[in-house]
Design a protein around this motif. Sequence first.
Motif, short mmCIF file in Angstrom:
data_model
loop_
_atom_site.label_atom_id
_atom_site.label_comp_id
_atom_site.label_asym_id
_atom_site.label_seq_id
_atom_site.Cartn_x
_atom_site.Cartn_y
_atom_site.Cartn_z
N ASN A 84 -8.42 1.35 9.04
CA ASN A 84 -8.21 -0.09 8.98
C ASN A 84 -7.81 -0.53 10.39
OD1 ASN A 84 -7.10 -2.69 8.73
ND2 ASN A 84 -6.40 -2.31 6.64
N ALA B 68 -4.78 -2.94 10.87
CA ALA B 68 -3.49 -2.28 10.73
C ALA B 68 -3.19 -1.41 11.95
CB ALA B 68 -3.47 -1.44 9.46
N THR C 34 4.52 1.97 8.57
CA THR C 34 3.75 1.37 7.49
C THR C 34 2.34 0.98 7.94
OG1 THR C 34 5.81 0.50 6.54
CG2 THR C 34 3.75 -0.48 5.78
N GLY D 124 0.81 -1.22 0.00
CA GLY D 124 0.00 0.00 0.00
C GLY D 124 0.83 1.26 0.00
N ASN E 247 -1.22 2.57 6.57
CA ASN E 247 -2.29 1.74 6.04
C ASN E 247 -3.51 1.72 6.95
OD1 ASN E 247 -1.38 0.24 3.45
ND2 ASN E 247 0.41 0.12 4.79
#
Length: 432
Positions: A196, A199, A233, A70, A237
Amino acid sequence: MAAAPRARSPFLGLLPLPERTAIARALRTETVGGLVLLGAAVVALVWANTPWADTYERIRDFHFGIPALGLDLSIEHWTADGLLTLFFLVAGIELKRELVVGELRTPATAALPVIAALAGMIVPAASYAITASAGGGSLDGWAVPMATDIAFALAVLAVLSTHLPAALRAFLLTLAVVDDLGAILIIALFFTSDLNYWALAGAVAGLVVFYVLQRRRVRGWWWYVPLGVVIWTLLYNGGIHATVAGVAMGLILRTVHDQDEKASPAERTGHLLHPLSAGLCVPLFALFAAGVSVSGDALGKVFTTPEPLGVILGLVAGKILGIFAGTYLAARFTRARLNPDLAWADVLALATLAGIGFTVALLIGELAFPGTAVGEHVKAAVLIASLIAALLAAVLLRRRNAVYRRLYEEENLDEDADGIPDVYQRTGSSGT
Protein backbone atom coordinates in the motif's frame (compact mmCIF):
# COMPACT_ATOMS: atom_id res chain seq x y z
CA MET A 1 -1.64 4.63 71.46
CA ALA A 2 -2.66 2.47 68.56
CA ALA A 3 0.08 1.26 66.28
CA ALA A 4 0.11 2.60 62.77
CA PRO A 5 -1.27 0.10 60.25
CA ARG A 6 1.41 -1.74 58.33
CA ALA A 7 1.57 -0.82 54.66
CA ARG A 8 0.56 -3.76 52.50
CA SER A 9 2.36 -4.50 49.27
CA PRO A 10 -0.05 -4.66 46.33
CA PHE A 11 -0.77 -8.15 45.07
CA LEU A 12 0.67 -8.55 41.55
CA GLY A 13 1.57 -4.85 41.65
CA LEU A 14 4.80 -3.04 40.94
CA LEU A 15 7.83 -4.25 42.83
CA PRO A 16 9.66 -1.76 45.05
CA LEU A 17 12.26 0.35 43.25
CA PRO A 18 15.36 -1.59 44.49
CA GLU A 19 13.90 -4.89 43.24
CA ARG A 20 12.86 -3.37 39.90
CA THR A 21 16.35 -1.91 39.51
CA ALA A 22 17.99 -5.24 40.30
CA ILE A 23 15.78 -7.12 37.83
CA ALA A 24 16.43 -4.55 35.08
CA ARG A 25 20.18 -4.74 35.72
CA ALA A 26 20.09 -8.53 35.51
CA LEU A 27 18.10 -8.51 32.27
CA ARG A 28 20.73 -6.26 30.67
CA THR A 29 23.21 -9.14 30.91
CA GLU A 30 23.31 -11.66 28.09
CA THR A 31 23.28 -14.62 30.49
CA VAL A 32 20.02 -13.74 32.25
CA GLY A 33 18.29 -12.56 29.06
CA GLY A 34 19.24 -15.77 27.27
CA LEU A 35 18.05 -17.91 30.18
CA VAL A 36 14.66 -16.14 30.23
CA LEU A 37 14.34 -16.73 26.49
CA LEU A 38 15.30 -20.39 26.92
CA GLY A 39 12.78 -20.77 29.74
CA ALA A 40 9.97 -19.37 27.60
CA ALA A 41 10.84 -21.76 24.77
CA VAL A 42 10.85 -24.75 27.13
CA VAL A 43 7.47 -23.73 28.57
CA ALA A 44 6.05 -23.46 25.03
CA LEU A 45 7.36 -26.89 24.03
CA VAL A 46 6.07 -28.56 27.19
CA TRP A 47 2.69 -26.81 27.02
CA ALA A 48 2.17 -27.67 23.34
CA ASN A 49 2.85 -31.36 24.02
CA THR A 50 0.57 -31.88 27.02
CA PRO A 51 -3.19 -32.57 27.31
CA TRP A 52 -3.58 -28.78 27.62
CA ALA A 53 -2.28 -28.17 24.09
CA ASP A 54 -5.75 -27.04 22.97
CA THR A 55 -5.65 -24.26 25.58
CA TYR A 56 -2.27 -23.16 24.26
CA GLU A 57 -3.59 -23.02 20.70
CA ARG A 58 -6.74 -21.10 21.71
CA ILE A 59 -4.69 -18.48 23.52
CA ARG A 60 -2.18 -18.25 20.69
CA ASP A 61 -4.89 -17.84 18.05
CA PHE A 62 -7.07 -15.40 20.01
CA HIS A 63 -7.67 -12.22 17.95
CA PHE A 64 -8.01 -8.66 19.15
CA GLY A 65 -7.12 -5.18 17.93
CA ILE A 66 -8.62 -2.23 16.09
CA PRO A 67 -10.19 -3.52 12.84
CA ALA A 68 -10.80 0.04 11.57
CA LEU A 69 -7.01 0.51 11.46
CA GLY A 70 -6.40 -2.90 9.93
CA LEU A 71 -5.10 -4.23 13.27
CA ASP A 72 -7.08 -7.39 14.03
CA LEU A 73 -4.32 -9.85 14.88
CA SER A 74 -3.88 -13.04 16.87
CA ILE A 75 -1.75 -13.00 20.00
CA GLU A 76 0.90 -14.92 18.06
CA HIS A 77 1.02 -12.18 15.42
CA TRP A 78 0.94 -9.38 18.00
CA THR A 79 4.06 -10.83 19.59
CA ALA A 80 5.79 -11.36 16.22
CA ASP A 81 4.78 -8.07 14.59
CA GLY A 82 4.37 -5.87 17.67
CA LEU A 83 6.56 -6.88 20.59
CA LEU A 84 9.49 -7.89 18.39
CA THR A 85 9.54 -4.31 17.11
CA LEU A 86 11.13 -3.33 20.44
CA PHE A 87 13.68 -6.11 20.02
CA PHE A 88 14.57 -4.79 16.57
CA LEU A 89 14.64 -1.23 17.91
CA VAL A 90 17.32 -2.30 20.41
CA ALA A 91 19.12 -4.17 17.61
CA GLY A 92 18.99 -1.04 15.43
CA ILE A 93 20.47 1.04 18.25
CA GLU A 94 23.28 -1.51 18.66
CA LEU A 95 23.94 -1.47 14.92
CA LYS A 96 24.04 2.35 14.89
CA ARG A 97 26.49 2.31 17.79
CA GLU A 98 28.74 -0.14 15.96
CA LEU A 99 28.62 1.99 12.81
CA VAL A 100 29.41 5.25 14.62
CA VAL A 101 31.74 4.37 17.49
CA GLY A 102 32.18 0.60 17.39
CA GLU A 103 33.88 -2.08 15.32
CA LEU A 104 32.11 -1.09 12.09
CA ARG A 105 33.21 2.56 12.08
CA THR A 106 36.34 1.86 10.00
CA PRO A 107 36.58 -0.51 7.03
CA ALA A 108 39.83 -2.03 8.29
CA THR A 109 38.39 -3.31 11.57
CA ALA A 110 34.96 -4.14 10.14
CA ALA A 111 36.10 -6.08 7.09
CA LEU A 112 36.69 -9.48 8.67
CA PRO A 113 33.48 -9.85 10.74
CA VAL A 114 31.41 -8.30 7.92
CA ILE A 115 32.78 -10.77 5.35
CA ALA A 116 32.31 -13.59 7.85
CA ALA A 117 28.70 -12.53 8.42
CA LEU A 118 27.94 -12.34 4.70
CA ALA A 119 29.49 -15.75 4.05
CA GLY A 120 27.60 -17.03 7.11
CA MET A 121 24.35 -15.99 5.43
CA ILE A 122 25.08 -17.04 1.85
CA VAL A 123 26.34 -20.58 2.56
CA PRO A 124 23.42 -21.59 4.85
CA ALA A 125 20.94 -20.25 2.28
CA ALA A 126 22.71 -22.23 -0.43
CA SER A 127 22.76 -25.33 1.79
CA TYR A 128 19.01 -25.05 2.27
CA ALA A 129 18.40 -24.50 -1.45
CA ILE A 130 20.48 -27.53 -2.44
CA THR A 131 18.83 -29.78 0.15
CA ALA A 132 15.29 -28.63 -0.63
CA SER A 133 15.82 -28.90 -4.39
CA ALA A 134 17.34 -32.39 -4.12
CA GLY A 135 14.33 -33.56 -2.10
CA GLY A 136 11.71 -31.84 -4.24
CA GLY A 137 10.80 -29.38 -1.48
CA SER A 138 9.90 -25.71 -1.47
CA LEU A 139 12.57 -23.02 -1.78
CA ASP A 140 10.44 -20.54 0.20
CA GLY A 141 12.43 -21.15 3.38
CA TRP A 142 15.84 -20.29 1.93
CA ALA A 143 16.29 -17.39 4.38
CA VAL A 144 15.41 -19.30 7.58
CA PRO A 145 18.94 -20.61 8.36
CA MET A 146 20.61 -17.25 7.63
CA ALA A 147 19.90 -15.56 10.98
CA THR A 148 21.92 -15.80 14.20
CA ASP A 149 20.19 -15.17 17.53
CA ILE A 150 22.24 -12.50 19.34
CA ALA A 151 20.67 -13.10 22.76
CA PHE A 152 21.17 -16.87 22.80
CA ALA A 153 24.65 -16.81 21.27
CA LEU A 154 25.96 -14.16 23.64
CA ALA A 155 24.30 -15.92 26.59
CA VAL A 156 26.12 -19.18 25.82
CA LEU A 157 29.38 -17.28 25.39
CA ALA A 158 28.84 -15.37 28.64
CA VAL A 159 28.20 -18.56 30.62
CA LEU A 160 31.36 -20.27 29.34
CA SER A 161 33.67 -17.27 29.02
CA THR A 162 35.84 -17.04 32.12
CA HIS A 163 39.21 -16.75 30.37
CA LEU A 164 38.28 -16.38 26.69
CA PRO A 165 39.66 -13.19 25.10
CA ALA A 166 37.38 -10.15 24.92
CA ALA A 167 38.07 -9.99 21.17
CA LEU A 168 35.96 -13.14 20.75
CA ARG A 169 32.84 -11.43 22.10
CA ALA A 170 33.52 -8.31 19.99
CA PHE A 171 33.87 -10.47 16.86
CA LEU A 172 30.63 -12.34 17.62
CA LEU A 173 28.72 -9.14 18.42
CA THR A 174 29.83 -7.44 15.20
CA LEU A 175 29.05 -10.55 13.16
CA ALA A 176 25.61 -10.89 14.75
CA VAL A 177 24.78 -7.21 14.21
CA VAL A 178 25.61 -7.48 10.49
CA ASP A 179 23.70 -10.77 10.37
CA ASP A 180 20.65 -9.06 11.90
CA LEU A 181 20.86 -6.23 9.38
CA GLY A 182 20.89 -8.78 6.58
CA ALA A 183 17.88 -10.58 8.07
CA ILE A 184 16.00 -7.29 8.40
CA LEU A 185 16.67 -6.42 4.75
CA ILE A 186 15.51 -9.87 3.69
CA ILE A 187 12.28 -9.51 5.65
CA ALA A 188 11.66 -6.08 4.12
CA LEU A 189 12.46 -7.10 0.54
CA PHE A 190 11.24 -10.68 0.20
CA PHE A 191 8.54 -11.24 2.82
CA THR A 192 6.08 -8.50 2.03
CA SER A 193 2.41 -8.71 1.16
CA ASP A 194 0.63 -6.44 -1.34
CA LEU A 195 2.14 -3.01 -0.93
CA ASN A 196 0.00 0.00 0.00
CA TYR A 197 2.07 2.88 -1.30
CA TRP A 198 0.02 5.56 0.46
CA ALA A 199 0.59 3.91 3.82
CA LEU A 200 4.29 3.45 3.03
CA ALA A 201 4.56 7.12 2.05
CA GLY A 202 2.97 8.05 5.39
CA ALA A 203 5.47 5.83 7.23
CA VAL A 204 8.38 7.47 5.42
CA ALA A 205 6.97 10.90 6.30
CA GLY A 206 6.75 9.79 9.95
CA LEU A 207 10.39 8.69 9.89
CA VAL A 208 11.38 12.06 8.42
CA VAL A 209 9.58 13.80 11.30
CA PHE A 210 11.37 11.45 13.71
CA TYR A 211 14.71 12.42 12.13
CA VAL A 212 13.95 16.16 12.31
CA LEU A 213 12.97 15.90 15.98
CA GLN A 214 16.25 14.16 16.71
CA ARG A 215 18.35 16.71 14.84
CA ARG A 216 16.57 19.62 16.55
CA ARG A 217 17.29 17.99 19.94
CA VAL A 218 13.61 17.71 20.83
CA ARG A 219 13.28 15.68 24.03
CA GLY A 220 10.36 13.96 25.69
CA TRP A 221 8.92 10.48 25.21
CA TRP A 222 5.47 11.99 24.54
CA TRP A 223 6.77 13.07 21.11
CA TYR A 224 8.40 9.81 20.09
CA VAL A 225 6.14 7.06 21.49
CA PRO A 226 2.94 8.19 19.66
CA LEU A 227 4.96 8.89 16.52
CA GLY A 228 6.54 5.43 16.73
CA VAL A 229 3.11 3.80 17.06
CA VAL A 230 1.87 5.71 13.98
CA ILE A 231 4.94 4.68 11.96
CA TRP A 232 4.50 1.05 13.02
CA THR A 233 0.80 1.05 12.06
CA LEU A 234 1.48 2.61 8.67
CA LEU A 235 4.27 0.15 7.89
CA TYR A 236 2.08 -2.77 8.89
CA ASN A 237 -0.73 -1.57 6.64
CA GLY A 238 1.80 -0.76 3.92
CA GLY A 239 2.63 -4.44 3.51
CA ILE A 240 6.18 -4.38 4.94
CA HIS A 241 6.84 -6.37 8.10
CA ALA A 242 6.23 -3.90 10.89
CA THR A 243 9.40 -4.81 12.83
CA VAL A 244 11.33 -2.82 10.21
CA ALA A 245 9.93 0.28 11.94
CA GLY A 246 11.96 -0.56 15.04
CA VAL A 247 15.20 -0.89 13.09
CA ALA A 248 14.60 2.35 11.19
CA MET A 249 13.95 4.35 14.36
CA GLY A 250 16.96 2.74 16.06
CA LEU A 251 19.21 3.83 13.20
CA ILE A 252 17.84 7.39 13.34
CA LEU A 253 18.42 7.91 17.08
CA ARG A 254 21.51 9.99 17.87
CA THR A 255 24.40 7.88 19.15
CA VAL A 256 26.87 10.65 20.06
CA HIS A 257 25.84 12.75 23.06
CA ASP A 258 26.09 16.54 23.22
CA GLN A 259 28.20 18.36 25.80
CA ASP A 260 25.18 19.05 28.02
CA GLU A 261 24.06 15.39 27.91
CA LYS A 262 25.26 12.55 30.09
CA ALA A 263 24.13 10.04 27.48
CA SER A 264 22.88 10.15 23.91
CA PRO A 265 19.21 9.41 23.05
CA ALA A 266 20.26 6.04 21.63
CA GLU A 267 22.10 5.13 24.83
CA ARG A 268 19.21 6.19 27.06
CA THR A 269 16.63 4.40 24.91
CA GLY A 270 18.67 1.21 24.66
CA HIS A 271 19.35 1.23 28.40
CA LEU A 272 15.65 1.65 29.14
CA LEU A 273 14.27 -0.83 26.60
CA HIS A 274 16.83 -3.64 26.83
CA PRO A 275 15.30 -5.19 30.00
CA LEU A 276 11.80 -4.90 28.49
CA SER A 277 12.97 -6.54 25.28
CA ALA A 278 14.94 -9.32 26.99
CA GLY A 279 12.51 -9.94 29.82
CA LEU A 280 9.13 -9.61 28.09
CA CYS A 281 9.07 -9.06 24.33
CA VAL A 282 11.39 -11.81 23.10
CA PRO A 283 10.27 -14.41 25.70
CA LEU A 284 6.60 -13.82 24.82
CA PHE A 285 7.43 -14.22 21.13
CA ALA A 286 9.23 -17.47 21.94
CA LEU A 287 6.30 -18.63 24.09
CA PHE A 288 3.87 -18.39 21.16
CA ALA A 289 6.31 -19.34 18.38
CA ALA A 290 8.13 -22.33 19.84
CA GLY A 291 5.06 -24.39 20.73
CA VAL A 292 5.43 -27.21 18.19
CA SER A 293 4.71 -30.92 18.41
CA VAL A 294 7.73 -33.06 19.19
CA SER A 295 6.08 -36.45 18.78
CA GLY A 296 8.06 -39.25 17.22
CA ASP A 297 6.26 -38.80 13.91
CA ALA A 298 6.93 -35.05 13.87
CA LEU A 299 10.62 -35.51 14.73
CA GLY A 300 10.91 -38.11 11.99
CA LYS A 301 9.53 -35.64 9.46
CA VAL A 302 12.06 -33.03 10.54
CA PHE A 303 14.89 -35.29 9.35
CA THR A 304 13.09 -36.76 6.33
CA THR A 305 11.29 -33.72 4.89
CA PRO A 306 13.51 -31.55 2.66
CA GLU A 307 12.55 -28.14 4.07
CA PRO A 308 13.29 -28.75 7.78
CA LEU A 309 16.31 -30.87 6.91
CA GLY A 310 17.65 -27.98 4.83
CA VAL A 311 17.19 -25.67 7.84
CA ILE A 312 19.17 -28.01 10.13
CA LEU A 313 22.00 -28.45 7.63
CA GLY A 314 22.05 -24.72 6.95
CA LEU A 315 22.21 -23.64 10.59
CA VAL A 316 24.68 -26.28 11.75
CA ALA A 317 26.94 -27.13 8.80
CA GLY A 318 26.29 -24.07 6.63
CA LYS A 319 27.05 -21.54 9.36
CA ILE A 320 30.29 -23.27 10.36
CA LEU A 321 31.52 -23.59 6.78
CA GLY A 322 30.42 -20.11 5.74
CA ILE A 323 31.81 -18.14 8.69
CA PHE A 324 35.07 -20.05 9.03
CA ALA A 325 35.80 -20.18 5.30
CA GLY A 326 34.78 -16.54 4.82
CA THR A 327 37.06 -15.41 7.64
CA TYR A 328 39.99 -17.49 6.41
CA LEU A 329 39.68 -16.41 2.77
CA ALA A 330 39.35 -12.75 3.77
CA ALA A 331 42.46 -12.96 5.96
CA ARG A 332 44.32 -14.88 3.26
CA PHE A 333 43.52 -12.82 0.18
CA THR A 334 42.70 -9.31 1.46
CA ARG A 335 44.31 -6.81 3.80
CA ALA A 336 41.95 -7.81 6.60
CA ARG A 337 43.69 -9.53 9.50
CA LEU A 338 42.44 -11.67 12.35
CA ASN A 339 42.71 -10.03 15.75
CA PRO A 340 46.07 -11.15 17.23
CA ASP A 341 44.28 -12.17 20.45
CA LEU A 342 42.31 -14.83 18.55
CA ALA A 343 43.32 -18.20 17.11
CA TRP A 344 41.66 -20.05 14.27
CA ALA A 345 40.27 -22.54 16.76
CA ASP A 346 38.43 -19.62 18.36
CA VAL A 347 36.90 -18.72 15.00
CA LEU A 348 35.72 -22.32 14.55
CA ALA A 349 34.02 -22.25 17.96
CA LEU A 350 32.43 -18.89 17.17
CA ALA A 351 31.21 -20.14 13.77
CA THR A 352 29.56 -23.09 15.51
CA LEU A 353 27.95 -20.76 18.06
CA ALA A 354 26.49 -18.64 15.25
CA GLY A 355 24.35 -21.62 14.27
CA ILE A 356 21.96 -20.71 17.09
CA GLY A 357 19.21 -19.14 15.00
CA PHE A 358 16.28 -18.91 17.34
CA THR A 359 14.28 -15.65 17.35
CA VAL A 360 14.72 -14.27 13.83
CA ALA A 361 14.88 -17.74 12.26
CA LEU A 362 11.51 -18.61 13.82
CA LEU A 363 10.10 -15.31 12.59
CA ILE A 364 11.28 -15.89 9.01
CA GLY A 365 9.98 -19.46 9.18
CA GLU A 366 6.52 -18.15 10.06
CA LEU A 367 6.66 -15.67 7.19
CA ALA A 368 7.87 -18.29 4.69
CA PHE A 369 5.36 -21.02 5.62
CA PRO A 370 2.38 -19.32 7.31
CA GLY A 371 -0.08 -21.71 8.92
CA THR A 372 1.17 -24.88 7.20
CA ALA A 373 2.38 -28.26 8.43
CA VAL A 374 5.72 -27.59 6.77
CA GLY A 375 5.96 -24.40 8.79
CA GLU A 376 5.54 -26.37 12.04
CA HIS A 377 8.27 -28.78 10.94
CA VAL A 378 10.53 -25.85 10.08
CA LYS A 379 9.98 -24.40 13.57
CA ALA A 380 10.96 -27.74 15.09
CA ALA A 381 14.03 -27.82 12.84
CA VAL A 382 15.10 -24.37 14.05
CA LEU A 383 14.83 -25.51 17.68
CA ILE A 384 16.73 -28.75 17.04
CA ALA A 385 19.44 -27.06 15.00
CA SER A 386 19.88 -24.33 17.61
CA LEU A 387 20.23 -26.97 20.34
CA ILE A 388 22.80 -28.92 18.31
CA ALA A 389 24.78 -25.75 17.56
CA ALA A 390 24.70 -24.68 21.22
CA LEU A 391 25.94 -28.06 22.44
CA LEU A 392 28.74 -28.27 19.84
CA ALA A 393 29.78 -24.69 20.56
CA ALA A 394 29.77 -25.36 24.31
CA VAL A 395 32.20 -28.26 23.82
CA LEU A 396 34.54 -26.19 21.62
CA LEU A 397 34.36 -23.10 23.82
CA ARG A 398 35.09 -25.10 26.97
CA ARG A 399 38.18 -26.54 25.31
CA ARG A 400 39.35 -23.07 24.25
CA ASN A 401 38.57 -21.70 27.70
CA ALA A 402 40.74 -24.44 29.25
CA VAL A 403 43.61 -23.46 26.95
CA TYR A 404 43.37 -19.77 27.87
CA ARG A 405 43.02 -20.61 31.57
CA ARG A 406 46.21 -22.70 31.43
CA LEU A 407 48.05 -19.88 29.67
CA TYR A 408 46.78 -17.42 32.28
CA GLU A 409 47.96 -19.63 35.14
CA GLU A 410 51.38 -20.14 33.51
CA GLU A 411 51.80 -16.38 33.10
CA ASN A 412 50.96 -15.87 36.77
CA LEU A 413 53.51 -18.52 37.79
CA ASP A 414 56.15 -16.81 35.66
CA GLU A 415 55.38 -13.49 37.30
CA ASP A 416 55.66 -15.03 40.78
CA ALA A 417 59.00 -16.61 39.87
CA ASP A 418 60.31 -13.24 38.74
CA GLY A 419 59.31 -11.65 42.02
CA ILE A 420 56.67 -9.45 40.38
CA PRO A 421 53.57 -9.04 42.57
CA ASP A 422 50.55 -10.85 41.19
CA VAL A 423 47.92 -8.14 40.93
CA TYR A 424 45.18 -10.68 40.29
CA GLN A 425 45.90 -12.64 43.45
CA ARG A 426 46.32 -9.45 45.44
CA THR A 427 42.96 -8.03 44.35
CA GLY A 428 41.09 -11.33 44.34
CA SER A 429 40.18 -10.96 40.64
CA SER A 430 39.58 -13.99 38.47
CA GLY A 431 41.48 -12.45 35.62
CA THR A 432 38.49 -12.04 33.40
